[in-house]
Design a protein around this motif. Sequence first.
Motif, PDB file in Angstrom:
ATOM      1  N   PHE A   1       0.830  -1.208   0.000  1.00  0.00           N
ATOM      2  CA  PHE A   1       0.000   0.000   0.000  1.00  0.00           C
ATOM      3  C   PHE A   1       0.862   1.255   0.000  1.00  0.00           C
ATOM      4  CE2 PHE A   1      -3.856  -2.330   0.602  1.00  0.00           C
ATOM      5  CZ  PHE A   1      -4.872  -1.440   0.252  1.00  0.00           C
ATOM      6  N   MET A   2       1.964   1.217   0.747  1.00  0.00           N
ATOM      7  CA  MET A   2       2.881   2.349   0.768  1.00  0.00           C
ATOM      8  C   MET A   2       3.435   2.613  -0.630  1.00  0.00           C
ATOM      9  SD  MET A   2       6.442   2.973   0.672  1.00  0.00           S
ATOM     10  CE  MET A   2       7.232   1.494   1.324  1.00  0.00           C
ATOM     11  N   LEU A   3       3.840   1.557  -1.341  1.00  0.00           N
ATOM     12  CA  LEU A   3       4.371   1.728  -2.685  1.00  0.00           C
ATOM     13  C   LEU A   3       3.305   2.233  -3.653  1.00  0.00           C
ATOM     14  CD1 LEU A   3       6.646  -1.438  -3.131  1.00  0.00           C
ATOM     15  CD2 LEU A   3       7.339   0.894  -2.566  1.00  0.00           C
ATOM     16  N   MET A   4       2.079   1.705  -3.548  1.00  0.00           N
ATOM     17  CA  MET A   4       1.007   2.148  -4.428  1.00  0.00           C
ATOM     18  C   MET A   4       0.681   3.620  -4.190  1.00  0.00           C
ATOM     19  SD  MET A   4      -1.614  -1.096  -4.808  1.00  0.00           S
ATOM     20  CE  MET A   4      -1.686  -1.544  -3.061  1.00  0.00           C
ATOM     21  N   ASN A   5       0.687   4.035  -2.935  1.00  0.00           N
ATOM     22  CA  ASN A   5       0.397   5.436  -2.625  1.00  0.00           C
ATOM     23  C   ASN A   5       1.475   6.369  -3.161  1.00  0.00           C
ATOM     24  OD1 ASN A   5      -1.983   4.799  -1.308  1.00  0.00           O
ATOM     25  ND2 ASN A   5      -1.015   4.614   0.692  1.00  0.00           N
ATOM     26  N   LYS A   6       2.700   5.851  -3.321  1.00  0.00           N
ATOM     27  CA  LYS A   6       3.796   6.642  -3.880  1.00  0.00           C
ATOM     28  C   LYS A   6       3.882   6.534  -5.398  1.00  0.00           C
ATOM     29  CE  LYS A   6       6.926   6.679   0.116  1.00  0.00           C
ATOM     30  NZ  LYS A   6       8.303   6.350   0.589  1.00  0.00           N
ATOM     31  N   GLY A   7       3.044   5.673  -5.969  1.00  0.00           N
ATOM     32  CA  GLY A   7       3.076   5.485  -7.415  1.00  0.00           C
ATOM     33  C   GLY A   7       4.139   4.518  -7.892  1.00  0.00           C
ATOM     34  N   HIS A   8       4.757   3.758  -6.966  1.00  0.00           N
ATOM     35  CA  HIS A   8       5.795   2.790  -7.342  1.00  0.00           C
ATOM     36  C   HIS A   8       5.141   1.440  -7.635  1.00  0.00           C
ATOM     37  CE1 HIS A   8       8.532   5.829  -6.355  1.00  0.00           C
ATOM     38  NE2 HIS A   8       8.759   5.558  -5.091  1.00  0.00           N
ATOM     39  N   THR A   9       4.363   1.387  -8.705  1.00  0.00           N
ATOM     40  CA  THR A   9       3.554   0.196  -8.965  1.00  0.00           C
ATOM     41  C   THR A   9       4.273  -0.865  -9.785  1.00  0.00           C
ATOM     42  OG1 THR A   9       2.565   1.308 -10.877  1.00  0.00           O
ATOM     43  CG2 THR A   9       1.400   1.469  -8.780  1.00  0.00           C
ATOM     44  N   SER A  10       5.499  -0.584 -10.236  1.00  0.00           N
ATOM     45  CA  SER A  10       6.221  -1.594 -11.011  1.00  0.00           C
ATOM     46  C   SER A  10       6.466  -2.852 -10.184  1.00  0.00           C
ATOM     47  CB  SER A  10       7.560  -1.038 -11.514  1.00  0.00           C
ATOM     48  OG  SER A  10       8.413  -0.711 -10.429  1.00  0.00           O
ATOM     49  N   ILE A  11       6.568  -2.698  -8.867  1.00  0.00           N
ATOM     50  CA  ILE A  11       6.795  -3.848  -7.985  1.00  0.00           C
ATOM     51  C   ILE A  11       5.640  -4.841  -8.073  1.00  0.00           C
ATOM     52  CG2 ILE A  11       7.023  -4.544  -5.559  1.00  0.00           C
ATOM     53  CD1 ILE A  11       9.542  -3.298  -6.798  1.00  0.00           C
ATOM     54  N   LEU A  12       4.446  -4.367  -8.389  1.00  0.00           N
ATOM     55  CA  LEU A  12       3.276  -5.248  -8.479  1.00  0.00           C
ATOM     56  C   LEU A  12       3.418  -6.263  -9.601  1.00  0.00           C
ATOM     57  CD1 LEU A  12       0.386  -2.658  -7.943  1.00  0.00           C
ATOM     58  CD2 LEU A  12       1.618  -3.998  -6.219  1.00  0.00           C
ATOM     59  N   GLU A  13       4.315  -6.007 -10.555  1.00  0.00           N
ATOM     60  CA  GLU A  13       4.512  -6.943 -11.662  1.00  0.00           C
ATOM     61  C   GLU A  13       5.075  -8.285 -11.181  1.00  0.00           C
ATOM     62  OE1 GLU A  13       6.881  -5.141 -14.722  1.00  0.00           O
ATOM     63  OE2 GLU A  13       5.769  -3.247 -14.607  1.00  0.00           O
ATOM     64  N   HIS A  14       5.665  -8.303  -9.992  1.00  0.00           N
ATOM     65  CA  HIS A  14       6.245  -9.542  -9.482  1.00  0.00           C
ATOM     66  C   HIS A  14       5.202 -10.433  -8.803  1.00  0.00           C
ATOM     67  CE1 HIS A  14      10.303  -8.129 -10.369  1.00  0.00           C
ATOM     68  NE2 HIS A  14       9.888  -6.949  -9.947  1.00  0.00           N
ATOM     69  N   CYS A  15       3.968  -9.937  -8.691  1.00  0.00           N
ATOM     70  CA  CYS A  15       2.862 -10.747  -8.165  1.00  0.00           C
ATOM     71  C   CYS A  15       2.078 -11.300  -9.343  1.00  0.00           C
ATOM     72  CB  CYS A  15       1.949  -9.895  -7.284  1.00  0.00           C
ATOM     73  SG  CYS A  15       0.461 -10.778  -6.717  1.00  0.00           S
ATOM     74  N   PRO A  16       2.207 -12.597  -9.649  1.00  0.00           N
ATOM     75  CA  PRO A  16       1.463 -13.161 -10.784  1.00  0.00           C
ATOM     76  C   PRO A  16      -0.028 -13.248 -10.490  1.00  0.00           C
ATOM     77  CG  PRO A  16       2.604 -14.896  -9.596  1.00  0.00           C
ATOM     78  CD  PRO A  16       3.040 -13.603  -8.974  1.00  0.00           C
ATOM     79  N   ILE A  17      -0.816 -13.143 -11.528  1.00  0.00           N
ATOM     80  CA  ILE A  17      -2.265 -13.331 -11.441  1.00  0.00           C
ATOM     81  C   ILE A  17      -2.634 -14.476 -12.374  1.00  0.00           C
ATOM     82  CG2 ILE A  17      -4.523 -12.314 -11.951  1.00  0.00           C
ATOM     83  CD1 ILE A  17      -3.219 -11.151  -9.452  1.00  0.00           C
ATOM     84  N   TYR A  18      -3.231 -15.535 -11.818  1.00  0.00           N
ATOM     85  CA  TYR A  18      -3.663 -16.699 -12.594  1.00  0.00           C
ATOM     86  C   TYR A  18      -5.157 -16.904 -12.346  1.00  0.00           C
ATOM     87  CZ  TYR A  18       1.381 -17.770 -12.507  1.00  0.00           C
ATOM     88  OH  TYR A  18       2.749 -17.716 -12.605  1.00  0.00           O
ATOM     89  N   ILE A  19      -5.990 -16.564 -13.311  1.00  0.00           N
ATOM     90  CA  ILE A  19      -7.433 -16.696 -13.150  1.00  0.00           C
ATOM     91  C   ILE A  19      -8.024 -17.425 -14.352  1.00  0.00           C
ATOM     92  CG2 ILE A  19      -7.829 -14.744 -11.591  1.00  0.00           C
ATOM     93  CD1 ILE A  19      -8.389 -13.015 -14.055  1.00  0.00           C
ATOM     94  N   CYS A  20      -9.155 -18.087 -14.128  1.00  0.00           N
ATOM     95  CA  CYS A  20      -9.797 -18.836 -15.206  1.00  0.00           C
ATOM     96  C   CYS A  20     -11.308 -18.672 -15.123  1.00  0.00           C
ATOM     97  CB  CYS A  20      -9.428 -20.314 -15.143  1.00  0.00           C
ATOM     98  SG  CYS A  20      -9.875 -21.142 -13.597  1.00  0.00           S
ATOM     99  N   GLY A  21     -11.956 -18.752 -16.287  1.00  0.00           N
ATOM    100  CA  GLY A  21     -13.403 -18.640 -16.333  1.00  0.00           C
ATOM    101  C   GLY A  21     -13.909 -18.646 -17.766  1.00  0.00           C
ATOM    102  N   TYR A  22     -15.237 -18.731 -17.912  1.00  0.00           N
ATOM    103  CA  TYR A  22     -15.845 -18.728 -19.241  1.00  0.00           C
ATOM    104  C   TYR A  22     -15.920 -17.305 -19.805  1.00  0.00           C
ATOM    105  CZ  TYR A  22     -17.197 -23.613 -18.728  1.00  0.00           C
ATOM    106  OH  TYR A  22     -17.157 -24.984 -18.577  1.00  0.00           O
TER     107      TYR A  22
END
Length: 355
Positions: free
Chosen positions: A47-68
Amino acid sequence: MQFVKPIAVIHTAHNLKGGLQLAEFAGRLCYKSESKIEPGSYKKFLFMLMNKGHTSILEHCPIYICGYKNDLGTVANAIIKSSFSRFTTRTDTVTSTNPFYYIYSNLRVVYDFDSDFAKQLVMTSTMEGNDIWKDQGVAWFVPKFNSPFARMSAYITTLRSIVDDLVRERVQSMAVESTRWCDYSNDSKFNGVTFCLPHWVNSNVFDNAINNFIRLIQEVDDSLSKINKLQAYYSRAYVLYEGASDINYKKVYHYIKTCIINELSYYEAKDVLKLPAQDAREYLPLGIKSEIYYTGFNEDWDNIIDKRLYDKFGKSHPNMHIIMKRCKDHLDVIRISQKDITDSDHGGESESAGE
């Protein structure tokens, strides 16, 4: 002053919480504050990084989702259409008007489309965040880690010169130890400047040489200031260098005394010239130890390994060969360990790709 050897370890995330922890590790690596990691600390940190606009770090969190396809909500639809995402379709629905998708992406893609939704995922109390994802018509799935679209993170310790080469691979997400914010003269946090051994330093010779050096500096007055102590260390290293007849030992002693000069210059800039760390770093050489967190899809890893290990487009530096070989070896271990996972474990995930 310390010396380390090159290291590369591959990390993967099996659920959303694991991915958020990887993102925290990547972010803290930049400032060398990994010691502050504790259960649940990723929430406040991200949250601290997002509030500072340092969102590149979020790229290291993978998102794996599935659906129709017909059930996808606005966020899920945005994710699947992003150029930073990949997807596969289940073979039994590939010709259907309502195919079943497996989507591979990262948290920054989510944040850039809907920052509030991304923050909900950071704050979720479940491992997969399915209580939040269900409103998007999708659920979390665990990928096959030998899939071309699984995201793999490497924790790499190498020379700064090699990190400079690695960041040229723009398809990867990266977080790098910051010489701007890391104050290596801070004795409570760092044990001096650390150097990563280059390929031309023979390990056995180095071990013998450093032991000889350590024995010689034991006579140095321990009450001396850091700068005076380093000056005394340099004179001992110079004696060893001048007295060495074997070229391999002469190389190592020259390396040691040069590292001492670099550390001495850094400390003088900090303690005598009163320069802040972000300016004193100009005295640091390309041979200092540098850590990088390096994340990307398997298919991009394969391309990088082809270039940087197998010299597909030209000869890479031997130090790059060393670190890429370590990455490849660990990637192979993880991929092979996944090969026997059945399709039923992932709802019949297919390896047929779509764009």
